[in-house]
Design a protein around this motif. Structure first.
Motif, PDB file in Angstrom:
ATOM      1  N   ASP A  19      -0.163   4.310  -0.456  1.00 47.75           N
ATOM      2  CA  ASP A  19      -0.803   5.421   0.254  1.00 47.75           C
ATOM      3  C   ASP A  19      -0.317   5.452   1.699  1.00 47.75           C
ATOM      4  OD1 ASP A  19      -2.182   6.155  -1.985  1.00 47.75           O
ATOM      5  OD2 ASP A  19      -3.992   5.024  -1.475  1.00 47.75           O
TER       6      ASP A  19
ATOM      7  N   ASN B 262       0.837  -1.194   0.000  1.00 49.50           N
ATOM      8  CA  ASN B 262       0.000   0.000   0.000  1.00 49.50           C
ATOM      9  C   ASN B 262       0.876   1.250   0.000  1.00 49.50           C
ATOM     10  OD1 ASN B 262      -1.842   2.011   0.367  1.00 49.50           O
ATOM     11  ND2 ASN B 262      -2.480   1.363   2.406  1.00 49.50           N
TER      12      ASN B 262
ATOM     13  N   GLN C 106      -0.635  -0.674  -4.664  1.00 49.87           N
ATOM     14  CA  GLN C 106      -1.784   0.224  -4.648  1.00 49.87           C
ATOM     15  C   GLN C 106      -1.299   1.658  -4.482  1.00 49.87           C
ATOM     16  OE1 GLN C 106      -4.182  -1.231  -1.409  1.00 49.87           O
ATOM     17  NE2 GLN C 106      -3.981  -3.350  -2.097  1.00 49.87           N
ATOM     18  N   GLY C 107      -1.605   2.504  -5.455  1.00 50.06           N
ATOM     19  CA  GLY C 107      -1.238   3.911  -5.369  1.00 50.06           C
ATOM     20  C   GLY C 107       0.091   4.217  -6.046  1.00 50.06           C
ATOM     21  N   THR C 108       0.543   5.457  -5.886  1.00 50.20           N
ATOM     22  CA  THR C 108       1.788   5.939  -6.476  1.00 50.20           C
ATOM     23  C   THR C 108       2.583   6.677  -5.410  1.00 50.20           C
ATOM     24  OG1 THR C 108       0.722   6.212  -8.625  1.00 50.20           O
ATOM     25  CG2 THR C 108       2.792   7.376  -8.288  1.00 50.20           C
TER      26      THR C 108
END
Length: 518
Positions: free
Chosen positions: A305, A303, A348-350
């Motif tokens: 984020d 993750n 998940q996410g950048t």
């Protein structure tokens, strides 16, 4: 012939810096003046490693006897290291005849039977332990019997009041009963301690650590002297910080977590306790095989984020960040996962938090944290990297698990990198060094190398120099930018091409004058 007394002031110390322990032992015997000059170098860096023999405890006992007889020697020691796997600390009692001895009249803390120390020295040394352990440990207990190496190492360590570096491997960390007590009192025992390493950086499958005692870690975050801290921390059962108050280390400027599987929440707690951190290296290792898909989800580790939130605590101070993510030993290979039909979960996410870090100059991160996991997405690098970055290294961590690892999507992903380098004068005017790190495991084919080669520059000239550095476990494809790097400097590199060797690494740099890539 120049006499020793006629040498310029300080020249002898410079010479001694380049010599080794065997040289010091020889020089000590030459004259009294050389003895005085060399002795601090002989004792400066002390290391003990537990092995299958009994020599470690006996050498510790000899050193303790020397320090008891010559206490001034302790002030020379600046670095102390204890290594060796756990079984070698727990076994090989150097005084096995002590096993049949009757109960001691005094608490000798595992030193009973030690033939190296006199009786008075054993009693004196044992009594010292009372000053740095809690009252609950003052009474004779069965667990203290035959712990000679633990007691000796602890007694030796606590005499080094000028210590700067403390480096303790997994084996001693797991074996010692006294170490947590010592670290709680580190400000008093080691008032000049500034560098601490806890754990073995390389994985030992036969002696792996499944849990790190928080009592070993917590004191560092309350310290007012420790500046650099490196440690292996597996996810604790509970991160109970507030004893007696929330931790806050105002002096810590470098933190490295290696081979860790801690969640983003734990990472967030750690980084909020270090408000002045300038360098942060985070080597993450996760286990994924046929048993883990039905176990705890990997999302806490993939993750981004959560990683953004944790790193945001450093947005005003961070200058150097290095992130890596790898599958732990015991994980299935990409081929095995595909064969068994086990999908690897995506990130998940950048990683966008770096963009607002005004002081960040060096960045080394997995490229999937920027280019995304899905084939149809890749962030523009200027949207996730700060304007003042000087060194950028993109790692190939987990690329083999990505859906875009082959095919047309790879070209689009690499195109983002090419666009960033082409417009570096606008987005990263201070960029001097760009590299892509490729591990041998990613070289089943040449697809990644071909994609990286296609990055290039629209028109390379005298301000660009390209080369491949061969490390022990990877190849680094590197571009260097700057006025003149592709001219005279590259010419010199060409002349040195057959002799440019660095320990553990070969380097070769060639100019890109007139070559058009991509």
């Amino acid at each position: 012939m120049t006499k020793l007394s006629e040498l310029p002031a300080g020249i002898l110390s410079i010479i001694l810096e380049y010599l080794g322990r065997h040289d010091y032992n020889d020089i000590l015997r030459v004259s009294r003046s050389l003895y005085r000059e060399t002795l601090p170098f002989l004792y400066r860096d002390v290391k003990f490693e537990a092995t299958k023999s009994r020599s470690c405890a006996r050498r510790l006992a000899l050193l303790l006897r020397t320090l008891l007889e010559q206490p001034q020697f302790a002030s020379y020691v600046k670095v102390f290291k204890l290594r060796g796997p756990l079984p070698f600390w727990t076994k090989y009692n150097p005084w096995p005849e002590d096993a049949k001895a009757g109960p001691a009249s005094v608490n000798l803390w595992g030193l009973k039977g030690c033939q190296t120390l006199s009786k008075s020295q054993k009693i004196f040394a044992s009594n010292e332990i009372y000053s740095f352990v809690d009252e609950s440990m003052h009474k004779e207990q069965e667990q203290f019997r035959n712990r000679s190496k633990d007691a000796l190492a602890t007694l030796v360590m606590t005499r080094f009041t000028e210590l700067r570096t403390l480096d303790l491997g997994d084996g001693f960390l797991m074996h010692s009963l006294f170490l947590p007590q010592v670290l709680k009192r580190a400000p008093r025992l080691f008032p000049k301690l500034n560098h601490v390493v806890l754990g073995d950086k390389r994985f030992d499958p036969e002696n792996s650590v499944s849990y790190m005692d928080l009592d070993l870690i917590r004191p560092i975050f309350y310290s007012d002297t420790v500046r650099t801290f490196e440690y292996l921390m597996t996810q604790p059962w509970q991160l109970a910080w507030n004893r007696p108050a929330a931790p806050r280390n105002e002096t810590l400027t470098m933190l490295r977590l290696f081979r860790t599987n801690i969640t983003r929440g734990t990472l967030d707690q750690l980084l909020h306790a270090t408000p002045h951190l300038k360098r942060f290296h985070y080597d993450q290792e996760i286990l994924y095989n046929a048993h883990t898909p039905s176990g705890p989800p990997l999302s806490p580790y993939l993750n981004l984020d959560g990683l953004n939130i944790a790193l945001s605590a450093l947005k005003n101070t961070l200058q150097d960040v290095k992130l890596s993510i790898a599958l732990a030993p015991g994980s299935l290979s990409p081929a095995a996962l595909k064969l068994q039909g086990i999908p690897f979960p995506p990130m998940q996410g950048t990683l966008a938090v770096l963009k607002d870090m005004q002081h960040l100059e060096r960045v080394e991160v997995p490229m999937v944290m920027f280019l995304g996991w899905a084939p149809d997405f890749a962030a523009a690098l200027e949207e996730v990297l700060p304007w003042g970055v000087r060194t950028l290294v993109l790692r190939d961590d987990l690329v083999l698990h990505c859906p875009w690892a082959t095919g047309a999507a790879m070209g689009r992903k690499m195109g983002r990198i090419a666009e960033y380098l082409d417009k570096r004068g606008v987005h990263a005017p201070q960029l001097a060094d760009f590299a892509v790190r490729i591990k041998p495991g990613a070289k089943d084919g040449t697809w990644l190398e071909d994609a990286v080669r296609e990055v290039g520059m629209p028109e390379a000239g005298r301000d660009v120099c390209f080369g491949i550095e061969k490390e022990k476990r990877a190849e680094v494809w590197r571009w260097r930018f700057g006025e003149g790097v592709g001219g005279e400097r590259a010419e010199k590199e060409r002349e040195r091409i057959d002799s440019a060797m660095v320990v553990g690494r070969e380097s070769m740099f060639l100019p890109l004058e007139g070559i058009k890539l991509g």
